[in-house]
Design a protein around this motif. Structure first.
Motif, short mmCIF file in Angstrom:
data_model
loop_
_atom_site.label_atom_id
_atom_site.label_comp_id
_atom_site.label_asym_id
_atom_site.label_seq_id
_atom_site.Cartn_x
_atom_site.Cartn_y
_atom_site.Cartn_z
N LEU A 43 37.56 20.23 22.60
CA LEU A 43 38.86 19.57 22.54
C LEU A 43 39.69 20.10 21.38
CD1 LEU A 43 38.19 15.82 23.42
CD2 LEU A 43 39.78 17.37 24.57
N GLY A 44 39.06 20.24 20.22
CA GLY A 44 39.78 20.75 19.06
C GLY A 44 40.30 22.16 19.28
N ALA A 45 39.43 23.05 19.78
CA ALA A 45 39.84 24.44 20.00
C ALA A 45 40.86 24.55 21.13
CB ALA A 45 38.61 25.29 20.32
N GLY A 46 40.68 23.73 22.18
CA GLY A 46 41.60 23.78 23.32
C GLY A 46 43.00 23.30 22.98
N LEU A 47 43.10 22.18 22.29
CA LEU A 47 44.41 21.66 21.90
C LEU A 47 45.09 22.59 20.89
CD1 LEU A 47 43.54 17.86 21.62
CD2 LEU A 47 45.11 18.91 23.27
N ASN A 48 44.30 23.16 20.01
CA ASN A 48 44.85 24.11 19.04
C ASN A 48 45.47 25.31 19.75
OD1 ASN A 48 45.12 24.75 16.16
ND2 ASN A 48 43.72 26.44 16.60
N CYS A 49 44.79 25.81 20.76
CA CYS A 49 45.29 26.93 21.54
C CYS A 49 46.56 26.54 22.31
CB CYS A 49 44.20 27.40 22.50
SG CYS A 49 44.69 28.75 23.58
N THR A 50 46.54 25.35 22.91
CA THR A 50 47.71 24.88 23.67
C THR A 50 48.94 24.75 22.78
OG1 THR A 50 46.26 23.64 25.17
CG2 THR A 50 48.59 23.03 25.15
N GLY A 51 48.78 24.14 21.63
CA GLY A 51 49.89 23.98 20.70
C GLY A 51 50.47 25.31 20.26
N ALA A 52 49.59 26.30 20.05
CA ALA A 52 50.05 27.63 19.62
C ALA A 52 50.92 28.28 20.69
CB ALA A 52 48.85 28.51 19.30
N TRP A 53 50.55 28.13 21.96
CA TRP A 53 51.34 28.73 23.03
C TRP A 53 52.66 28.00 23.24
CZ3 TRP A 53 50.96 33.41 24.70
CH2 TRP A 53 49.74 34.08 24.67
#
Length: 529
Positions: free
Chosen positions: A149-159
């Motif tokens: 969840l942490g890595a996925g949301l971090n990636c989503t926010g970056a895009w």
């Protein structure tokens, strides 16, 4: 040791006629070497009045356990630690990338400085209400789900940030930063959990410090890269936008790679536990009532409450200084955005060194209370020096004092984490560290707005003096904390059950072939659970 003693006893054939003083069944038997035995039906039970014995890291016999509890360290633990540290790094980079070039983003989006400050504060605002469901998820669903969840949301926010590069899309930037701030909720509480679940007792504090180091390194890069990638070109908004795009797309690409690595590398836990403290914990996931009870127990733990406030004060001060650093430097040193970033880099790199040294020191000495208090006091001294040298007109002095401040203030972060885990064991590490982070976020929000107001209305010195006063209160609270190293005592085989002598007339344990009974020795270490 017990098995060898009994085997030797049997091999030598010690009988009442030969080497022992015969007594009726259930009474004491005195051997020539001074050891005291109990003549029981299943065999002889040796009561060895000797020093407490540290258990072997591979296996140990715990009271009431029919078989040794085996522990093992796996190489995968380093991969888990590295991947976590890297995506924590990217998340921290996204937190500070706006604040360190506040004036540039103000011009690009045509907003006031407090709007840019909010892009930093949103990390703290979002954390507070979400910390309880996040720690519940960590305790209930485990490490891997939380990490994904942490890595996925971090990636989503970056895009999403890549879609916000236009002067009229400041709202999209706020939305993207909010997603990244939600990701942070599933990141900040993991260092102590990863260290405890994957690393042995002699390396757990260093592992925690390394995991925290990733976040600190992200802040350092956030101080360094944005001023370099986005130089101030006031009359060319298009060029600023192009440079912002480069930074955002680069961050998104790295975040995507780290998400893939998280899926591949992360496991819930190793096949065998790394330490006795992990081995004796229940295997099943905690129920809702158990999680609620752990929260209640934490708020009934007075030493933890003192740590909760003192940790929040010092870490919140660090968040405030990091957020407002650009404004403080620009106030005294015009057009020095790049040097403001370098000063921030110095602050954090010194803190990284402090974190590593403190982690190694804790693993070597286990002096959690003393180390916490000393680092806190030195952070207070560092803040005073930084406050009264900021306006001397010499950037070299600012670099030096920022390094001193960062070494101790940032170095405190893993020390506070590990101290919290020690005094709250066996409460899950994610729960205690989550509350510590929540406290830091609350104090960070308060300090950012109060110090920001004082800096804007008066000068940076006024805001820094306010932080000095708050940190002094934290020193007093830290000095009042009673140290109870519960996890360390379990790893050393020191529990109430282990150190109590069992009465010879009515042993509490079921009959066995042999049970080593330790005498009720005075333990000079802190009290155990």
């Amino acid at each position: 040791m017990l098995a060898s003693d009994l085997q030797e006893h049997q091999q030598h054939g010690c009988t009442p006629d030969e080497n022992c003083t015969a007594t009726p069944e259930g009474k004491n038997v005195i051997a020539p070497n001074g050891n005291q035995y109990i003549n029981m039906t299943p065999g002889l039970v040796q009561v060895a009045f000797e020093g407490l014995i540290s258990p072997d890291e591979k296996q140990t016999m715990l009271p009431g356990q029919p078989k040794p509890l085996e522990t093992k360290l796996y190489m995968r633990r380093f991969a888990v630690l590295i991947v976590f540290s890297l995506y924590s790094l990217v998340n921290a980079f996204q937190w500070i990338q706006y604040s360190i070039i506040t004036n540039i983003f103000m011009d690009y989006y045509n907003v006031e400085s407090k709007s840019i400050d909010c892009l930093s504060a949103v990390y703290m605002i979002v954390y507070v209400p979400l910390i309880f469901p996040a720690t519940w998820l960590l305790d209930k669903k485990g490490l891997k789900i939380t990490a994904l969840l942490g890595a996925g949301l971090n990636c989503t926010g970056a895009w999403v940030k890549c879609a916000s590069v236009r002067p009229d899309l400041f709202g999209v930037t706020i939305f993207a930063q909010t997603i990244c701030s939600v990701a942070q909720v599933f990141i900040l509480g993991l260092p102590s959990r990863i260290a405890s679940v994957w690393f042995g007792p002699k390396e757990v504090s260093t592992a925690c410090a390394t995991a925290v180091l990733g976040n600190e390194l992200g802040i350092a890069i956030g101080f360094l890269l944005p001023p370099v990638l986005i130089p101030y070109t006031k009359n060319d908004i298009d060029l600023i936008g192009s440079n912002i795009s480069i930074m955002f797309y680069g961050t998104a690409a790295v975040s995507t790679l780290l998400l893939v690595l998280t899926v591949i590398v992360f496991k819930e836990k190793p096949p065998l536990p790394p330490s006795q403290a992990q081995a004796v914990l229940p295997e099943s996931s905690p129920e809702d009532d158990s999680y609620k009870q752990s929260i209640i127990n934490l708020f009934k733990n007075f030493p933890f409450l003192l740590l909760l406030v003192s940790y929040g004060i010092l870490t919140g001060s660090f968040y405030s200084v990091s957020t407002l650093l650009n404004q403080m430097i620009i106030e005294h040193y015009k057009d020095e955005e790049v040097n403001a970033g370098r000063i921030g880099l110095t602050l954090v790199v010194a803190g990284i060194v402090g974190s590593i040294i403190c982690g190694l020191w804790l693993d070597y000495t286990k002096t959690y209370k003393q180390t916490t208090l000393i680092v806190y006091i030195l952070s207070f001294i560092g803040m005073i020096i930084f406050t009264f040298t900021l306006n001397l007109g010499n950037l070299n002095i600012v670099f030096f004092t920022a390094g001193i401040l960062g070494f101790f203030m940032t170095g405190y972060l893993p020390v506070g984490f590990e101290f919290g885990v020690e005094i709250t064991y066996p409460v899950p590490e994610g729960t205690s560290s989550g509350l510590l982070n929540a406290s830091a976020q609350v104090f960070g929000i308060i300090f950012i707005f109060i110090q920001g107001k004082l800096t804007t209305d008066y000068n940076p010195c006024a805001g820094n003096i306010f932080l000095c006063a708050c940190i002094f209160v934290g020193v007093i609270l830290t000095a009042l904390i009673k140290s109870e190293l519960k996890r360390h005592n379990v790893n050393m085989g020191i529990t109430n059950k282990a150190v109590q002598a069992v009465p010879v007339e009515s042993p509490s344990e079921p009959p066995t072939n042999g049970i080593l009974l330790k005498s009720a020795l005075k333990v000079s270490l802190e009290t155990s659970i």
